[in-house]
Design a protein around this motif. Structure first.
Motif, PDB file in Angstrom:
ATOM      1  N   HIS A  83      18.772  35.093  51.116  1.00  0.00           N
ATOM      2  CA  HIS A  83      19.209  36.349  51.731  1.00  0.00           C
ATOM      3  C   HIS A  83      18.598  36.539  53.117  1.00  0.00           C
ATOM      4  O   HIS A  83      17.807  37.455  53.353  1.00  0.00           O
ATOM      5  N   ARG A  84      19.015  35.644  54.005  1.00  0.00           N
ATOM      6  CA  ARG A  84      18.674  35.674  55.416  1.00  0.00           C
ATOM      7  C   ARG A  84      19.835  35.048  56.177  1.00  0.00           C
ATOM      8  O   ARG A  84      20.567  34.227  55.634  1.00  0.00           O
ATOM      9  N   PRO A  85      20.010  35.385  57.464  1.00  0.00           N
ATOM     10  CA  PRO A  85      21.126  34.822  58.241  1.00  0.00           C
ATOM     11  C   PRO A  85      20.960  33.310  58.464  1.00  0.00           C
ATOM     12  O   PRO A  85      19.835  32.794  58.494  1.00  0.00           O
ATOM     13  N   PRO A  86      22.075  32.606  58.636  1.00  0.00           N
ATOM     14  CA  PRO A  86      22.031  31.154  58.800  1.00  0.00           C
ATOM     15  C   PRO A  86      21.090  30.657  59.906  1.00  0.00           C
ATOM     16  O   PRO A  86      20.407  29.651  59.723  1.00  0.00           O
ATOM     17  N   ASP A  87      21.029  31.345  61.051  1.00  0.00           N
ATOM     18  CA  ASP A  87      20.166  30.856  62.127  1.00  0.00           C
ATOM     19  C   ASP A  87      18.692  30.871  61.726  1.00  0.00           C
ATOM     20  O   ASP A  87      17.946  29.939  62.035  1.00  0.00           O
ATOM     21  N   GLN A  88      18.260  31.900  60.977  1.00  0.00           N
ATOM     22  CA  GLN A  88      16.872  31.968  60.512  1.00  0.00           C
ATOM     23  C   GLN A  88      16.584  30.896  59.468  1.00  0.00           C
ATOM     24  O   GLN A  88      15.518  30.269  59.470  1.00  0.00           O
ATOM     25  N   VAL A  89      17.533  30.669  58.570  1.00  0.00           N
ATOM     26  CA  VAL A  89      17.348  29.673  57.509  1.00  0.00           C
ATOM     27  C   VAL A  89      17.321  28.266  58.111  1.00  0.00           C
ATOM     28  O   VAL A  89      16.467  27.446  57.770  1.00  0.00           O
TER      29      VAL A  89
ATOM     30  N   GLY B 195      28.028  35.877  51.810  1.00  0.00           N
ATOM     31  CA  GLY B 195      27.759  37.317  51.712  1.00  0.00           C
ATOM     32  C   GLY B 195      26.808  37.725  52.816  1.00  0.00           C
ATOM     33  O   GLY B 195      27.014  37.426  53.981  1.00  0.00           O
ATOM     34  N   ALA B 196      25.688  38.378  52.433  1.00  0.00           N
ATOM     35  CA  ALA B 196      24.689  38.817  53.409  1.00  0.00           C
ATOM     36  C   ALA B 196      23.625  37.750  53.645  1.00  0.00           C
ATOM     37  O   ALA B 196      22.630  38.001  54.304  1.00  0.00           O
ATOM     38  N   GLY B 197      23.834  36.549  53.126  1.00  0.00           N
ATOM     39  CA  GLY B 197      22.826  35.506  53.244  1.00  0.00           C
ATOM     40  C   GLY B 197      23.405  34.173  53.663  1.00  0.00           C
ATOM     41  O   GLY B 197      24.445  34.094  54.325  1.00  0.00           O
ATOM     42  N   THR B 198      22.717  33.113  53.239  1.00  0.00           N
ATOM     43  CA  THR B 198      23.082  31.749  53.615  1.00  0.00           C
ATOM     44  C   THR B 198      23.037  30.851  52.387  1.00  0.00           C
ATOM     45  O   THR B 198      22.034  30.832  51.669  1.00  0.00           O
ATOM     46  N   ALA B 199      24.119  30.123  52.145  1.00  0.00           N
ATOM     47  CA  ALA B 199      24.116  29.098  51.108  1.00  0.00           C
ATOM     48  C   ALA B 199      23.521  27.839  51.725  1.00  0.00           C
ATOM     49  O   ALA B 199      23.979  27.364  52.767  1.00  0.00           O
TER      50      ALA B 199
END
Length: 143
Positions: free
Chosen positions: A11-17, A97-101
């Motif tokens: 549950h964090r945006p793709p750029d952060q992950v 959703g609101a996160g990143t797979a």
């Protein structure tokens, strides 16, 4: 042929992950078998990362990697260039959703003799890498 693949949602945006997984400074926090790790320069295709991982009897084994794909924030891939086994790995990142797979895949092609000797320990190591994704998720979601 040893292989493993796992997908988790963080549950964090793709750029952060992507930034977390592609920065070797973070590896010791989520990969418990890493004894030492350091980038040999800025991240990018062709750059290398020195790492030593736990081996049999707790002794360190060199497992340096070369980055083979660096496509923020969707893909980060590598191949091991030092050590007895030379697996390749890939992280794929996609909005969910609101996160990143995050899909992490790992495989090693071992020759006949090497396969007989190392197939089981290499598979065990890969399974440990997949399990460690839970710790990465906890760290990212706590930040």
């Amino acid at each position: 042929m040893p292989h493993a693949e796992r997908t988790i949602v963080i549950h964090r945006p793709p750029d952060q992950v992507f930034a977390f997984f592609s920065n070797p400074v973070n590896d010791r926090a989520w990969r418990p078998h890493v004894k030492e790790i350091a980038a040999n320069g800025p991240a990018g295709v062709g750059s290398t990362i020195h790492q030593v991982v736990d081996g049999p009897g707790g002794r360190g084994i060199a497992a340096d990697i070369e980055i083979t794909a660096f496509d923020p924030p969707t893909r980060y891939a590598f191949r091991v260039i030092a050590g007895p086994a030379r697996p390749i790995g890939e992280f794929r990142f996609a909005p969910s959703g609101a996160g990143t797979a995050v899909t992490f895949s790992f495989r090693a092609e071992l020759g006949m003799l090497t396969g007989l000797l190392l197939s089981r320990p290499v598979q065990s190591s890969m399974d440990g890498e997949m399990a460690a994704l839970d710790q990465a998720k906890r760290l990212l979601e706590a930040s």
